[in-house]
Every structure is written in structure tokens, then in C-alpha cells.
Design a protein around this motif. Structure first.
Motif, mmCIF file in Angstrom:
data_model
loop_
_atom_site.group_PDB
_atom_site.id
_atom_site.type_symbol
_atom_site.label_atom_id
_atom_site.label_comp_id
_atom_site.label_asym_id
_atom_site.label_seq_id
_atom_site.Cartn_x
_atom_site.Cartn_y
_atom_site.Cartn_z
ATOM 1 N N GLN A 102 0.829 -1.199 0.000
ATOM 2 C CA GLN A 102 0.000 0.000 0.000
ATOM 3 C C GLN A 102 0.865 1.250 0.000
ATOM 4 O O GLN A 102 2.055 1.194 0.285
ATOM 5 C CB GLN A 102 -0.916 0.002 1.224
ATOM 6 C CG GLN A 102 -1.875 -1.152 1.255
ATOM 7 C CD GLN A 102 -2.753 -1.122 2.498
ATOM 8 O OE1 GLN A 102 -2.544 -0.337 3.402
ATOM 9 N NE2 GLN A 102 -3.751 -1.987 2.528
ATOM 10 N N GLY A 103 0.243 2.373 -0.307
ATOM 11 C CA GLY A 103 0.933 3.656 -0.260
ATOM 12 C C GLY A 103 2.178 3.668 -1.115
ATOM 13 O O GLY A 103 2.154 3.311 -2.296
ATOM 14 N N MET A 104 3.286 4.080 -0.502
ATOM 15 C CA MET A 104 4.549 4.154 -1.243
ATOM 16 C C MET A 104 4.959 2.801 -1.800
ATOM 17 O O MET A 104 5.655 2.731 -2.803
ATOM 18 C CB MET A 104 5.653 4.688 -0.345
ATOM 19 C CG MET A 104 5.565 6.149 -0.055
ATOM 20 S SD MET A 104 7.065 6.672 0.781
ATOM 21 C CE MET A 104 6.588 8.333 1.236
ATOM 22 N N TYR A 105 4.549 1.724 -1.134
ATOM 23 C CA TYR A 105 4.941 0.394 -1.571
ATOM 24 C C TYR A 105 4.039 -0.139 -2.680
ATOM 25 O O TYR A 105 4.270 -1.228 -3.198
ATOM 26 C CB TYR A 105 5.036 -0.551 -0.366
ATOM 27 C CG TYR A 105 6.228 -0.138 0.471
ATOM 28 C CD1 TYR A 105 7.477 -0.656 0.205
ATOM 29 C CD2 TYR A 105 6.107 0.842 1.451
ATOM 30 C CE1 TYR A 105 8.583 -0.235 0.912
ATOM 31 C CE2 TYR A 105 7.209 1.273 2.170
ATOM 32 C CZ TYR A 105 8.450 0.736 1.892
ATOM 33 O OH TYR A 105 9.546 1.168 2.580
ATOM 34 N N ALA A 106 3.035 0.637 -3.064
ATOM 35 C CA ALA A 106 2.285 0.376 -4.303
ATOM 36 C C ALA A 106 2.899 1.188 -5.444
ATOM 37 O O ALA A 106 2.775 0.833 -6.604
ATOM 38 C CB ALA A 106 0.815 0.753 -4.123
ATOM 39 N N LEU A 107 3.580 2.269 -5.083
ATOM 40 C CA LEU A 107 4.230 3.144 -6.058
ATOM 41 C C LEU A 107 5.379 2.421 -6.760
ATOM 42 O O LEU A 107 5.501 2.446 -7.978
ATOM 43 C CB LEU A 107 4.730 4.394 -5.340
ATOM 44 C CG LEU A 107 5.225 5.550 -6.160
ATOM 45 C CD1 LEU A 107 4.108 6.121 -7.020
ATOM 46 C CD2 LEU A 107 5.789 6.629 -5.239
ATOM 47 N N ARG A 184 -4.744 5.356 -4.027
ATOM 48 C CA ARG A 184 -6.010 4.823 -3.511
ATOM 49 C C ARG A 184 -6.025 4.925 -1.989
ATOM 50 O O ARG A 184 -4.983 4.776 -1.352
ATOM 51 C CB ARG A 184 -6.173 3.360 -3.901
ATOM 52 C CG ARG A 184 -6.859 3.191 -5.238
ATOM 53 C CD ARG A 184 -7.096 1.750 -5.480
ATOM 54 N NE ARG A 184 -5.790 1.309 -5.914
ATOM 55 C CZ ARG A 184 -5.445 0.162 -6.432
ATOM 56 N NH1 ARG A 184 -6.291 -0.776 -6.544
ATOM 57 N NH2 ARG A 184 -4.257 -0.117 -6.836
ATOM 58 N N PRO A 185 -7.199 5.124 -1.404
ATOM 59 C CA PRO A 185 -7.282 5.132 0.076
ATOM 60 C C PRO A 185 -6.742 3.831 0.666
ATOM 61 O O PRO A 185 -6.855 2.774 0.049
ATOM 62 C CB PRO A 185 -8.782 5.294 0.342
ATOM 63 C CG PRO A 185 -9.329 5.927 -0.899
ATOM 64 C CD PRO A 185 -8.475 5.409 -2.035
ATOM 65 N N VAL A 186 -6.214 3.906 1.863
ATOM 66 C CA VAL A 186 -5.550 2.764 2.493
ATOM 67 C C VAL A 186 -6.443 1.534 2.535
ATOM 68 O O VAL A 186 -6.003 0.435 2.254
ATOM 69 C CB VAL A 186 -5.044 3.128 3.913
ATOM 70 C CG1 VAL A 186 -4.521 1.913 4.628
ATOM 71 C CG2 VAL A 186 -3.972 4.182 3.800
ATOM 72 N N GLY A 187 -7.692 1.666 2.847
ATOM 73 C CA GLY A 187 -8.589 0.519 2.917
ATOM 74 C C GLY A 187 -8.765 -0.194 1.587
ATOM 75 O O GLY A 187 -9.177 -1.336 1.535
ATOM 76 N N GLU A 188 -8.399 0.472 0.496
ATOM 77 C CA GLU A 188 -8.539 -0.107 -0.843
ATOM 78 C C GLU A 188 -7.183 -0.558 -1.402
ATOM 79 O O GLU A 188 -7.033 -0.716 -2.601
ATOM 80 C CB GLU A 188 -9.173 0.918 -1.780
ATOM 81 C CG GLU A 188 -10.572 1.346 -1.361
ATOM 82 C CD GLU A 188 -11.123 2.453 -2.245
ATOM 83 O OE1 GLU A 188 -10.720 2.537 -3.418
ATOM 84 O OE2 GLU A 188 -11.942 3.227 -1.752
ATOM 85 N N GLY A 189 -6.186 -0.683 -0.540
ATOM 86 C CA GLY A 189 -4.876 -1.165 -0.995
ATOM 87 C C GLY A 189 -3.962 -0.056 -1.481
ATOM 88 O O GLY A 189 -3.018 -0.314 -2.190
ATOM 89 N N GLY A 190 -4.196 1.159 -1.087
ATOM 90 C CA GLY A 190 -3.322 2.260 -1.499
ATOM 91 C C GLY A 190 -3.102 3.226 -0.358
ATOM 92 O O GLY A 190 -3.132 2.854 0.799
#
Length: 192
Positions: A102-107, A184-190
Motif C-alpha cells: 500500500q501507499g509508497m509500496y504500491a508506487l 487509492r485510500p488505504v482501505g482499498e490497498g493504497g
């Protein structure tokens, strides 16, 4: 100065490599202190660079633009390593866990390396000496070498779903798909 930074960089990344090896091969051996020492050596190398080069650097618009970029990417680095990951990631590593995506680790798979290298690129821009450029290149080369080891060996051995993560998320440079996933919002995997 450059030799001192090179020596600290080699020592820091040797300790990071040992930390990874222990995490994967000898998980019962406490390895978190090695990570902390390696991180401290890396910070000391950056401090040596700043202490030795800032006094002579011209304090003009380029200096302050470089300083601003270095600070922003430095903050992003600290966030990626210590606040964007689940608590205890470095203190209690365990083999077989799943990737944080999520977040940076989805980037990208290694946002810390991205922010680290950008911070040092801006430091080189700020300082504008051959010694500072070489020192920044040495520090970045160490981090990139460590990233390549992690991506090829450590993370596939540590994370049960790393191959899937590798298939869906870029190594270092974000793309349009990974940027959308990161926003994406955290609850949605981002969620950056």
C-alpha cells in the motif's frame, strides 16, 4: 572526505547485507542491531559530506533549491522506511510474511531507494563540487546494489508473495498504474 564516505558506505552496506543474510538464514539470531548500526553509518557518511562541503558551497538560489529538494526527499525516505511500513518490520523480521503493498509500496517496490537517490542528487546539486558529486554517487551506488540484492534474493526468500508483487509493481520508477494504486485510500490497498 571521499575515501571516508566510501569506507562508511562499504561498511554500512556490508552490515545491511549481513542483516539480510541473518534474517533469511539465521532468523533466531537477533539482527535488528545490525540494521541500526548500518543506518547510523549511512547517516554519518551523509553528515561528513555536509560538514565538509556546506561551508564552501555558494549560498545562492541553486543551493537553496537543492537544499529544499534534499529535505523533501529525505523526509519521504524516512517516511518510507519507518512510518509507511507496519510497526516492527525491521525490529522483528520474519520469513514467510506477505509484502506490504500500500501507499509508497504500491508506487514501487523500493521507494526508499528512489527517495534516497533523489535526496542525494539534490545534495550534489546544492553543493556543486566534484567531491560532493562523487560522494553522492558512491552513497547511491551502495543503496542500488543493496536494492538489487534484496530484489533478487532477500525479498523472494522473505516474503511469500514477492513474486506476485514483483509482477504487479515496478522495481524503482513509478508508472501510471502504480501511481494510481499508491493514491487509492488505504482501505482499498493504497494511500500515500
Amino acid at each position: 572526505m571521499v575515501l571516508g564516505i566510501a569506507g562508511m558506505t562499504v561498511a554500512a552496506y556490508a552490515l545491511f547485507f549481513l542483516y539480510d543474510w541473518l534474517t533469511v538464514r539465521r532468523p533466531s539470531v537477533p539482527s535488528a542491531p545490525l540494521f541500526a548500526l548500518a543506518f547510523a553509518l549511512n547517516v554519518a557518511a551523509a553528515a561528513l559530506l555536509l560538514i565538509s562541503q556546506v561551508p564552501a558551497a555558494p549560498k545562492d538560489g541553486m543551493f537553496f533549491a537543492g537544499l529544499t529538494g534534499a529535505l523533501l526527499f529525505g523526509i519521504a525516505l524516512i517516511w518510507a522506511l519507518f512510518f509507511a511500513l507496519p510497526k516492527g518490520t525491521y525490529a522483528s523480521p520474519q520469513v514467510g510474511r506477505t509484502c506490504f503493498k500500500q501507499g509508497m509500496y504500491a508506487l514501487c517496490r523500493h521507494p526508499g531507494v528512489l527517495w534516497y537517490c533523489l535526496a542525494f542528487a539534490f545534495l550534489a546539486l546544492m553543493l556543486r563540487t566534484p567531491e560532493s558529486a562523487l560522494s553522492c554517487a558512491i552513497l547511491c551506488a551502495g543503496d542500488v546494489a543493496y536494492m538489487l540484492l534484496q530484489d533478487a534474493w532477500t525479498f523472494p526468500a522473505t516474503f511469500s508473495d514477492y513474486r506476485d508483487y514483483r509482477a504487479t509493481t515496478p522495481l524503482l520508477l513509478p508508472n501510471a498504474v502504480s501511481l494510481r494504486a499508491a493514491l487509492r485510500p488505504v482501505g482499498e490497498g493504497g494511500g500515500l
